[in-house]
Motif scaffolding. Structure first.
Motif, PDB file in Angstrom:
ATOM      1  N   VAL A  41       0.810  -1.067  -0.122  1.00 40.38           N
ATOM      2  CA  VAL A  41      -0.077  -0.079  -0.083  1.00 40.38           C
ATOM      3  C   VAL A  41       0.877   1.469   0.004  1.00 40.38           C
ATOM      4  CG1 VAL A  41      -1.658   1.312   1.532  1.00 40.38           C
ATOM      5  CG2 VAL A  41      -1.941  -1.243   1.001  1.00 40.38           C
TER       6      VAL A  41
ATOM      7  N   ARG B  37       0.984   4.153  -2.918  1.00 44.31           N
ATOM      8  CA  ARG B  37       0.758   5.460  -2.809  1.00 44.31           C
ATOM      9  C   ARG B  37       1.565   6.270  -2.892  1.00 44.31           C
ATOM     10  NH1 ARG B  37      -0.768   6.309   3.345  1.00 44.31           N
ATOM     11  NH2 ARG B  37       1.378   6.829   3.566  1.00 44.31           N
ATOM     12  N   THR B  38       2.841   5.908  -3.116  1.00 44.78           N
ATOM     13  CA  THR B  38       3.949   6.656  -3.621  1.00 44.78           C
ATOM     14  C   THR B  38       4.008   6.914  -5.051  1.00 44.78           C
ATOM     15  OG1 THR B  38       5.458   5.822  -1.688  1.00 44.78           O
ATOM     16  CG2 THR B  38       6.522   6.863  -3.689  1.00 44.78           C
TER      17      THR B  38
ATOM     18  N   ARG C  47       1.096   9.134  -5.818  1.00 46.27           N
ATOM     19  CA  ARG C  47       1.053  10.402  -5.570  1.00 46.27           C
ATOM     20  C   ARG C  47       2.074  11.273  -6.438  1.00 46.27           C
ATOM     21  NH1 ARG C  47       3.641  10.548  -0.176  1.00 46.27           N
ATOM     22  NH2 ARG C  47       1.482  10.313   0.512  1.00 46.27           N
TER      23      ARG C  47
END
Length: 120
Positions: free
Chosen positions: A46, A50-51, A54
């Motif tokens: 996760v 997310r990185t 983003r």
């Protein structure tokens, strides 16, 4: 992030062995180790996703279109020292990479000279 991936891989390799040994001693301990391993891998996955999101959405560092090569994990050249481009890695495109980086350095030097000239 590479350390986190290495930790996840080691956990996936070692945890089943530890869990099976603990399972014979205490069933709950084996289940706890297996659950902790799954939780660790899920958290790392996760965080990685997310990185990536983003970086793509907000154009952060390490995004595919970003100018800095610092966060670009997909670039294998980030692992190769500059001084090995024309030696060990010459046949793998090192000479071209060396020429590109030299050209970028020359452009940066010219830009600095132009800025200094315009300041004076």
């Amino acid at each position: 992030m590479r350390r986190a991936v290495a930790l996840a891989l080691v956990s996936l390799l070692v945890a089943p062995i530890v869990a099976s040994v603990l399972w014979t001693v205490d069933e709950r301990a084996g289940i706890a180790i297996a659950g902790a391993t799954i939780a660790l891998v899920a958290v790392l996955l996760v965080a990685r996703l997310r990185t990536i999101v983003r970086g793509r959405v907000f154009g952060g560092e390490g995004a595919p279109g970003s100018e800095s090569g610092e966060g670009d994990e997909g670039d294998g050249w980030s692992l190769v020292p500059d001084w090995q481009y024309e030696g060990r890695f010459a046949e793998a495109g090192g000479i071209t990479r060396s020429e590109q980086e030299q050209a970028l350095r020359e452009i940066d030097e010219r830009a600095e000279r132009e800025q200094n000239r315009t300041r004076e």
